[in-house]
Design a protein around this motif. Structure first.
Motif, mmCIF file in Angstrom:
data_model
loop_
_atom_site.group_PDB
_atom_site.id
_atom_site.type_symbol
_atom_site.label_atom_id
_atom_site.label_comp_id
_atom_site.label_asym_id
_atom_site.label_seq_id
_atom_site.Cartn_x
_atom_site.Cartn_y
_atom_site.Cartn_z
ATOM 1 N N ARG A 83 0.769 -1.583 -0.140
ATOM 2 C CA ARG A 83 -0.140 0.263 -0.073
ATOM 3 C C ARG A 83 0.558 0.678 0.250
ATOM 4 N N ALA A 84 2.013 0.972 1.320
ATOM 5 C CA ALA A 84 2.410 2.801 0.980
ATOM 6 C C ALA A 84 3.500 3.141 -0.738
ATOM 7 N N VAL A 85 3.618 1.886 -1.335
ATOM 8 C CA VAL A 85 3.980 1.967 -2.496
ATOM 9 C C VAL A 85 2.654 2.356 -3.644
ATOM 10 N N ALA A 86 2.002 2.278 -3.282
ATOM 11 C CA ALA A 86 0.923 1.805 -4.366
ATOM 12 C C ALA A 86 0.311 3.500 -3.826
ATOM 13 N N ASP A 87 1.147 4.489 -2.619
ATOM 14 C CA ASP A 87 0.474 5.754 -1.990
ATOM 15 C C ASP A 87 1.493 6.209 -3.557
ATOM 16 N N ARG A 88 2.639 6.389 -3.407
ATOM 17 C CA ARG A 88 3.636 6.180 -4.272
ATOM 18 C C ARG A 88 3.556 6.497 -5.554
ATOM 19 N N LEU A 89 3.187 5.414 -6.180
ATOM 20 C CA LEU A 89 2.807 5.558 -7.279
ATOM 21 C C LEU A 89 1.788 6.460 -7.528
ATOM 22 N N VAL A 90 0.186 6.967 -7.268
ATOM 23 C CA VAL A 90 -0.083 8.007 -7.339
ATOM 24 C C VAL A 90 0.312 9.433 -6.894
ATOM 25 N N GLU A 91 1.214 9.957 -6.312
ATOM 26 C CA GLU A 91 1.686 10.846 -5.719
ATOM 27 C C GLU A 91 2.753 11.544 -7.172
ATOM 28 N N ARG A 92 3.743 10.428 -7.392
ATOM 29 C CA ARG A 92 4.199 10.777 -8.625
ATOM 30 C C ARG A 92 3.150 10.909 -9.896
ATOM 31 N N ALA A 93 2.962 9.752 -10.315
ATOM 32 C CA ALA A 93 1.146 10.345 -10.445
ATOM 33 C C ALA A 93 1.941 10.135 -12.981
ATOM 34 N N LYS A 94 3.261 8.989 -13.222
ATOM 35 C CA LYS A 94 3.741 9.699 -14.165
ATOM 36 C C LYS A 94 2.490 8.208 -14.895
ATOM 37 N N PRO A 95 1.881 8.145 -16.314
ATOM 38 C CA PRO A 95 0.843 7.562 -16.650
ATOM 39 C C PRO A 95 1.357 6.033 -16.525
ATOM 40 N N ALA A 96 2.516 5.693 -16.600
ATOM 41 C CA ALA A 96 2.463 3.786 -16.081
ATOM 42 C C ALA A 96 2.371 4.168 -14.646
ATOM 43 N N ASP A 97 2.772 4.805 -14.128
ATOM 44 C CA ASP A 97 2.822 4.639 -12.598
ATOM 45 C C ASP A 97 0.674 4.691 -12.012
ATOM 46 N N LEU A 98 0.126 5.453 -12.933
ATOM 47 C CA LEU A 98 -1.560 5.064 -12.428
ATOM 48 C C LEU A 98 -1.545 4.132 -13.320
ATOM 49 N N GLU A 99 -0.858 3.434 -14.670
ATOM 50 C CA GLU A 99 -2.037 2.195 -14.005
ATOM 51 C C GLU A 99 -0.933 1.307 -13.315
ATOM 52 N N GLY A 100 0.342 1.085 -13.507
ATOM 53 C CA GLY A 100 0.411 0.601 -12.122
ATOM 54 C C GLY A 100 0.217 0.920 -10.839
ATOM 55 N N HIS A 101 -1.179 1.634 -10.605
ATOM 56 C CA HIS A 101 -1.729 1.169 -9.373
ATOM 57 C C HIS A 101 -2.861 0.678 -9.691
ATOM 58 N N GLY A 102 -3.486 0.896 -10.233
ATOM 59 C CA GLY A 102 -4.821 -0.293 -10.791
ATOM 60 C C GLY A 102 -4.917 -1.704 -10.604
ATOM 61 N N TYR A 103 -3.173 -1.661 -11.240
ATOM 62 C CA TYR A 103 -2.716 -3.355 -11.240
ATOM 63 C C TYR A 103 -2.876 -3.930 -9.914
#
Length: 221
Positions: free
Chosen positions: A176-196
């Motif tokens: 969950r901590a990593v998933a939250d960071r993905l949303v914060e950085r918010a690159k296109p691949a990050d947002l797709e990865g957050h969903g997975y």
């Protein structure tokens, strides 16, 4: 590719990934070649076992597929670099965190049937246009004079392997901590990865809850 059990996608998940990521690498090993032929290509999944695509008649991959009909369709998406400090929570030392990557990848081993007849090529084009331009009114046969310049392929899926690498080897709080960071950085691949990542977290939380309910029910007798 190496797929640990925690990262393995089901056949249904892998097919859905191909349907929604319709651009990848077509790999044909041919026979007695020093290296395989690798071609980037758009494709369409027409049913659970069939993929259509077309390429220029002059593309070198056709001769490789004539030598051997076994090919690989490889698609990768949602690539994100995960810094080590993202994987530290609470009192853990951020400098001791180990970096990794998140990504989704599907590889389909297929048997290729090469399509040279005009009507067969039109079937491929119609399937692709139906996916990309469903409101298009002009049939590709209107450009029939261009058909000699392309060739089509029907790929029958023989084996499908999906790898969704989104921290499945970590416990849920770290994921969950990593998933939250993905949303914060918010690159296109990050947002797709957050969903997975969140889908996998929710799946594992539901599995843990089911085990807990089963244990509690067992303790009543």
């Amino acid at each position: 590719m190496l797929i640990p059990a925690v990262d393995r996608a089901s056949r249904e998940e892998s097919l859905e990934f191909l349907r929604t990521h319709e651009f990848g690498q077509l790999v044909a090993g041919g026979r007695d070649r020093e290296v395989p032929v690798v071609v980037p290509t758009q494709f369409v999944v027409v049913d659970d076992e069939t993929v259509f695509l077309h390429l220029a008649q002059k593309n070198p991959i056709w001769s490789a597929m004539e030598e051997s009909a076994t090919v690989m369709l490889s698609v990768t998406s949602a690539y994100s670099y995960i810094p080590g400090y993202w994987r530290a929570i609470g009192d853990e030392d951020p400098d001791m965190g180990i970096p990794t990557i998140y990504f989704a990848a599907v590889q389909a081993r297929c048997r290729a049937e090469l399509l040279s007849r005009p009507e067969a090529k039109l079937e491929v084009l119609r399937s692709q246009l139906q996916q990309k331009e469903p409101d298009r009114k002009t049939d590709p046969s209107a450009h029939g004079h261009l058909l000699p310049g392309i060739r089509g392929a029907r790929l029958t899926i023989l084996e499908l392997n999906g790898k969704f690498k989104f921290g499945g080897n970590m416990d849920i709080p770290h994921r969950r901590a990593v998933a939250d960071r993905l949303v914060e950085r918010a690159k296109p691949a990050d947002l797709e990865g957050h969903g997975y990542a969140m889908r996998n977290i929710e799946r594992d939380e539901n599995a843990q809850a089911a085990v807990s309910r089963s244990d509690q029910a067992g303790g009543m007798f």
